[in-house]
Design an enzyme around this catalytic site. Structure first.
Site, mmCIF file in Angstrom:
data_model
loop_
_atom_site.group_PDB
_atom_site.id
_atom_site.type_symbol
_atom_site.label_atom_id
_atom_site.label_comp_id
_atom_site.label_asym_id
_atom_site.label_seq_id
_atom_site.Cartn_x
_atom_site.Cartn_y
_atom_site.Cartn_z
ATOM 1 N N ARG A 75 -3.975 0.462 -5.002
ATOM 2 C CA ARG A 75 -4.623 1.246 -3.943
ATOM 3 C C ARG A 75 -4.487 2.745 -4.224
ATOM 4 O O ARG A 75 -5.423 3.396 -4.656
ATOM 5 C CB ARG A 75 -4.012 0.867 -2.573
ATOM 6 C CG ARG A 75 -4.855 1.307 -1.366
ATOM 7 C CD ARG A 75 -4.708 2.762 -0.975
ATOM 8 N NE ARG A 75 -3.342 3.139 -0.654
ATOM 9 C CZ ARG A 75 -2.968 4.387 -0.372
ATOM 10 N NH1 ARG A 75 -3.876 5.371 -0.398
ATOM 11 N NH2 ARG A 75 -1.715 4.682 -0.100
ATOM 12 N N ASP A 76 -3.301 3.293 -4.046
ATOM 13 C CA ASP A 76 -3.140 4.741 -4.193
ATOM 14 C C ASP A 76 -3.277 5.181 -5.640
ATOM 15 O O ASP A 76 -3.680 6.309 -5.917
ATOM 16 C CB ASP A 76 -1.781 5.171 -3.636
ATOM 17 C CG ASP A 76 -1.720 6.655 -3.341
ATOM 18 O OD1 ASP A 76 -2.777 7.250 -3.061
ATOM 19 O OD2 ASP A 76 -0.618 7.232 -3.378
ATOM 20 N N HIS A 128 7.546 7.339 -0.026
ATOM 21 C CA HIS A 128 6.410 7.356 -0.946
ATOM 22 C C HIS A 128 6.376 8.743 -1.583
ATOM 23 O O HIS A 128 6.045 9.730 -0.925
ATOM 24 C CB HIS A 128 5.121 7.096 -0.154
ATOM 25 C CG HIS A 128 3.870 7.125 -0.974
ATOM 26 N ND1 HIS A 128 3.180 5.983 -1.316
ATOM 27 C CD2 HIS A 128 3.161 8.159 -1.506
ATOM 28 C CE1 HIS A 128 2.101 6.312 -2.014
ATOM 29 N NE2 HIS A 128 2.078 7.632 -2.146
ATOM 30 N N HIS A 187 5.339 11.543 -4.719
ATOM 31 C CA HIS A 187 4.471 11.961 -5.818
ATOM 32 C C HIS A 187 5.276 12.906 -6.709
ATOM 33 O O HIS A 187 6.184 13.588 -6.229
ATOM 34 C CB HIS A 187 3.218 12.652 -5.287
ATOM 35 C CG HIS A 187 2.246 11.713 -4.658
ATOM 36 N ND1 HIS A 187 0.882 11.834 -4.808
ATOM 37 C CD2 HIS A 187 2.421 10.618 -3.873
ATOM 38 C CE1 HIS A 187 0.263 10.867 -4.140
ATOM 39 N NE2 HIS A 187 1.181 10.128 -3.565
ATOM 40 N N CYS A 231 -3.106 13.127 -4.917
ATOM 41 C CA CYS A 231 -3.846 13.576 -3.738
ATOM 42 C C CYS A 231 -4.966 14.526 -4.145
ATOM 43 O O CYS A 231 -4.734 15.463 -4.911
ATOM 44 C CB CYS A 231 -2.893 14.294 -2.779
ATOM 45 S SG CYS A 231 -3.710 15.044 -1.357
ATOM 46 N N ASN A 285 1.392 9.475 -8.405
ATOM 47 C CA ASN A 285 2.574 8.855 -7.823
ATOM 48 C C ASN A 285 3.695 8.782 -8.850
ATOM 49 O O ASN A 285 3.462 8.843 -10.053
ATOM 50 C CB ASN A 285 2.237 7.413 -7.396
ATOM 51 C CG ASN A 285 1.136 7.346 -6.371
ATOM 52 O OD1 ASN A 285 1.361 7.512 -5.190
ATOM 53 N ND2 ASN A 285 -0.084 7.089 -6.830
#
Length: 299
Positions: free
Chosen positions: A11-12, A203, A205, A236, A245
């Site tokens: 997903r991310d 979470h 990054h 992002c 990430n």
């Protein structure tokens, strides 16, 4: 200590990549993750396909993932429509996002932070009625690209409201990669006080090369659940030159060398990171696949 690593690469890791991968490749990514020992996977997001075309095939992906009793698939949602799609697709968990600052929240979701929390109240109730676990990710918890520093009191208040709404888990996201270990310690203690008994997840990054230090700081505070993305892809769109990430394989190396356990084969994940890079047309930011494990063993 055992750490549960939530794989968010499908997903991310993919949603901000220019190259849109077909469903069968996403399914293979998930299959490889399961084979490596990963048991919680954020597989898809149920968002507007016009805005996030990389996630337009969420239902197709969920229809093809391997179903096992020890593997839980998470679907990210922003509103009730997304929740309805997620439930129909058969996710095991839903994760809603609330951005901690109004400017970012409006740009990301078209609503203010308070309006996003109101939406979460309804999402949490509907998910509970359906018997599906519901977590909330507080995005931009460490800093905002538009408003600067995010007040930690604001993050704690959102966590308090999420706890009151019945969130099964609260995740704090360093969405643009500006956090440092001192913030991790401070936010961990504030959120635990605001949401007593609610499990905490982070979470991170690695935009400014602090992601792994932050992850180890969270573990030192007793946090047992961390997000990561195979290969270190993602990032992002509002963070210039974002590096994505923290990489699952690099996080596993650090955790295992610190004496922790995860039940995941880091070498297998590193191989998947290299494979994913080939499909995305660029090398994976992760380093374990390049340097190799030490002293030459997986895990």
């Amino acid at each position: 200590m055992h750490t549960t690593v939530v794989e968010v690469g499908p997903r991310d890791g993919l949603q901000n990549e220019e190259r849109v991968l077909p469903a069968d490749v996403k399914i293979e990514l998930i299959e490889r993750s399961v084979a490596a020992g990963i048991t919680r996977i954020e597989a898809v997001s149920f968002v507007n396909p016009a805005r996030v075309p990389q996630m337009a095939d969420a239902e197709e992906v969920m229809a093809g993932v391997p179903r096992r009793g020890d593997v839980s698939y998470i679907g990210l949602v922003l509103n009730r429509r997304g929740l309805d799609r997620a439930l129909a697709a058969g996710v095991d968990e839903v994760n809603a996002v609330v951005v901690a600052t109004d400017t970012f929240c409006v740009r990301n979701q078209g609503v203010t932070t308070d309006q996003a929390m109101e939406a979460f109240d309804a999402i949490a109730k509907a998910a509970a009625d359906a018997g599906v676990r519901c977590s909330v990710t507080i995005a931009a918890a460490f800093g905002c690209p538009f408003e600067g520093e995010t007040p930690p009191e604001r993050v704690a208040e959102i966590a308090r409201r999420a706890h009151a709404a019945g969130a099964h888990e609260v995740a704090l996201a360093d969405t643009i990669g500006v956090g440092v270990p001192g913030q991790v310690r401070d936010l961990t203690r504030r959120v635990r006080a605001a949401a007593p008994g609610t499990p905490l997840r982070f979470h991170f990054h690695n935009t400014r090369n602090t992601g792994y230090a932050n992850a180890l700081a969270a573990v030192a505070e007793g946090v047992t659940v961390l997000d990561a993305a195979t290969g270190g892809f993602g990032g992002c769109p509002f963070a210039p030159a974002a590096t994505g990430n923290i990489a699952t394989e690099d996080l596993l190396y650090a955790l295992h060398r610190e004496g922790g356990s995860t039940g995941i084969d880091a070498t297998a994940v590193a191989a998947t990171g290299a494979w994913l890079g080939e499909h995305l047309g660029k090398p994976a930011p992760a380093l374990l696949g390049r340097a190799g494990p030490f002293p030459g063993i997986a895990g």
